[in-house]
Design a protein around this motif. Structure first.
Motif, PDB file in Angstrom:
ATOM      1  N   ALA A 201      -6.791  -5.756   1.382  1.00 12.26           N
ATOM      2  CA  ALA A 201      -7.815  -4.847   1.901  1.00 12.26           C
ATOM      3  C   ALA A 201      -8.547  -4.241   0.714  1.00 12.26           C
ATOM      4  N   ALA A 202      -9.869  -4.158   0.825  1.00 13.89           N
ATOM      5  CA  ALA A 202     -10.668  -3.590  -0.258  1.00 13.89           C
ATOM      6  C   ALA A 202     -11.838  -2.827   0.320  1.00 13.89           C
ATOM      7  N   GLU A 203     -12.318  -1.844  -0.427  1.00  9.18           N
ATOM      8  CA  GLU A 203     -13.526  -1.143   0.036  1.00  9.18           C
ATOM      9  C   GLU A 203     -14.699  -2.116   0.062  1.00  9.18           C
ATOM     10  N   ASP A 204     -14.911  -2.818  -1.055  1.00 11.93           N
ATOM     11  CA  ASP A 204     -16.017  -3.785  -1.099  1.00 11.93           C
ATOM     12  C   ASP A 204     -15.784  -4.952  -2.056  1.00 11.93           C
ATOM     13  N   THR A 205     -14.705  -4.901  -2.882  1.00 10.60           N
ATOM     14  CA  THR A 205     -14.476  -5.978  -3.846  1.00 10.60           C
ATOM     15  C   THR A 205     -12.984  -6.321  -3.933  1.00 10.60           C
TER      16      THR A 205
ATOM     17  N   SER B 128       0.848  -1.205   0.000  1.00 14.40           N
ATOM     18  CA  SER B 128       0.000   0.000   0.000  1.00 14.40           C
ATOM     19  C   SER B 128       0.873   1.241   0.000  1.00 14.40           C
TER      20      SER B 128
ATOM     21  N   GLY C 210      -1.982   2.231   6.036  1.00 12.27           N
ATOM     22  CA  GLY C 210      -3.414   1.955   6.064  1.00 12.27           C
ATOM     23  C   GLY C 210      -3.769   0.557   6.498  1.00 12.27           C
ATOM     24  N   ASN C 211      -4.821   0.048   5.885  1.00 14.27           N
ATOM     25  CA  ASN C 211      -5.419  -1.223   6.303  1.00 14.27           C
ATOM     26  C   ASN C 211      -4.520  -2.428   6.011  1.00 14.27           C
ATOM     27  N   THR C 212      -3.853  -2.398   4.863  1.00 15.72           N
ATOM     28  CA  THR C 212      -2.968  -3.516   4.508  1.00 15.72           C
ATOM     29  C   THR C 212      -1.836  -3.632   5.514  1.00 15.72           C
TER      30      THR C 212
ATOM     31  N   ALA D  15     -12.604  -2.396   4.113  1.00 14.66           N
ATOM     32  CA  ALA D  15     -12.450  -1.105   4.778  1.00 14.66           C
ATOM     33  C   ALA D  15     -12.047  -0.102   3.706  1.00 14.66           C
ATOM     34  N   LYS D  16     -12.374   1.156   3.916  1.00 12.70           N
ATOM     35  CA  LYS D  16     -12.016   2.156   2.894  1.00 12.70           C
ATOM     36  C   LYS D  16     -10.961   3.127   3.406  1.00 12.70           C
TER      37      LYS D  16
ATOM     38  N   PRO E 240      -3.557  -3.579  -1.162  1.00 11.10           N
ATOM     39  CA  PRO E 240      -4.930  -3.103  -1.295  1.00 11.10           C
ATOM     40  C   PRO E 240      -5.482  -3.603  -2.639  1.00 11.10           C
ATOM     41  N   SER E 241      -6.769  -3.787  -2.711  1.00 12.19           N
ATOM     42  CA  SER E 241      -7.378  -4.124  -3.998  1.00 12.19           C
ATOM     43  C   SER E 241      -7.490  -2.846  -4.817  1.00 12.19           C
ATOM     44  N   TYR E 242      -6.806  -2.818  -5.955  1.00 12.17           N
ATOM     45  CA  TYR E 242      -6.861  -1.676  -6.871  1.00 12.17           C
ATOM     46  C   TYR E 242      -7.437  -2.169  -8.199  1.00 12.17           C
ATOM     47  N   PHE E 243      -8.600  -1.662  -8.548  1.00 10.45           N
ATOM     48  CA  PHE E 243      -9.281  -2.137  -9.760  1.00 10.45           C
ATOM     49  C   PHE E 243      -9.351  -3.668  -9.791  1.00 10.45           C
ATOM     50  N   TYR E 244      -9.671  -4.217  -8.590  1.00  9.20           N
ATOM     51  CA  TYR E 244      -9.851  -5.666  -8.400  1.00  9.20           C
ATOM     52  C   TYR E 244      -8.538  -6.448  -8.534  1.00  9.20           C
TER      53      TYR E 244
END
Ligand SMILES: Cc1cc2nc3c(=O)[nH]c(=O)nc-3n(C[C@H](O)[C@H](O)[C@H](O)COP(=O)(O)O)c2cc1C
Length: 182
Positions: free
Chosen positions: A121-125, A9, A13-15, A152-153, A87-91
């Protein structure tokens, strides 16, 4: 037993929190751990020249780019296990982590048989982010101990999630058990 965590990341953050929790679990069963925040290292883009490819089965290659990768590669060869976090970036996985993986060409055949785990870590996907990490592990011949994803966002939003903390702790313990020398 040494386990290295790599955080992909570009923020604290979350990662980063997820890898910390996983490494805590690994330490609780005796592992020595180090968490490397890739964003804080000078790791330039792979130029694709392939001059670093290993010339024989035991001697690491040497990258022409002189930055922070050389000591990290030496640590990877000496380590027993890895945690890859993104982090998940564009899945998908982040560019920061992907570029780091691309820069492991000088040593990747030497990683065979070591252990690895992944977090995303992803907002929703999460999408294919964890699959991307497993693919890297498969290509390198790493033994996959498991993975955890969480939603988490904003940075730090994840930190109150006790269920995820417990899952990460458990995965860290499993990774350390899997890497324990005979
Ligand atoms: C460039 C970019 C792309 C993103 N793409 C996705 C996505 O495809 N799916 C998703 O659920 N969240 C997406 N997000 C949100 C992040 O995955 C989420 O905020 C995550 O918690 C970030 O982890 P970090 O705090 O470790 O950086 C994206 C964020 C950025 C900045």
């Amino acid at each position: 037993m040494k386990i290295l965590g790599f955080c992909g990341s570009p923020r604290n953050g979350n990662t980063e929190w997820m890898i910390d929790k996983l490494l805590e679990g690994a330490r609780s069963v005796g592992a020595d751990t180090e968490h490397i925040l890739l964003k804080d290292r000078d790791i330039r883009l792979c130029t694709g020249c392939l001059a670093c490819e290993m010339k024989d089965e035991t001697t690491p290659g040497v990258c022409v780019i002189k930055d922070d990768m050389e000591p990290i590669l030496a640590k990877m060869v000496a380590a027993d296990g890895f945690v890859f976090g993104t982090p998940s970036y564009f899945y998908m996985l982040s560019g920061l982590l992907k570029n780091f993986m691309d820069r492991t060409i000088p040593v990747w055949p030497l990683l065979k048989g070591k252990s690895a785990a992944g977090v995303a870590a992803a907002e929703d996907t999460v999408g294919k982010a964890l699959e991307n990490l497993r693919t890297y592990a498969e290509v390198c011949g790493l033994e996959w101990a498991g993975d955890v994803s969480a939603f988490a966002k904003t940075a730090g939003e994840i930190a109150n999630n006790e269920g995820i903390a417990a899952a990460l702790n458990g995965l860290g313990r499993r990774l350390a058990e899997a890497t324990r020398p005979e």
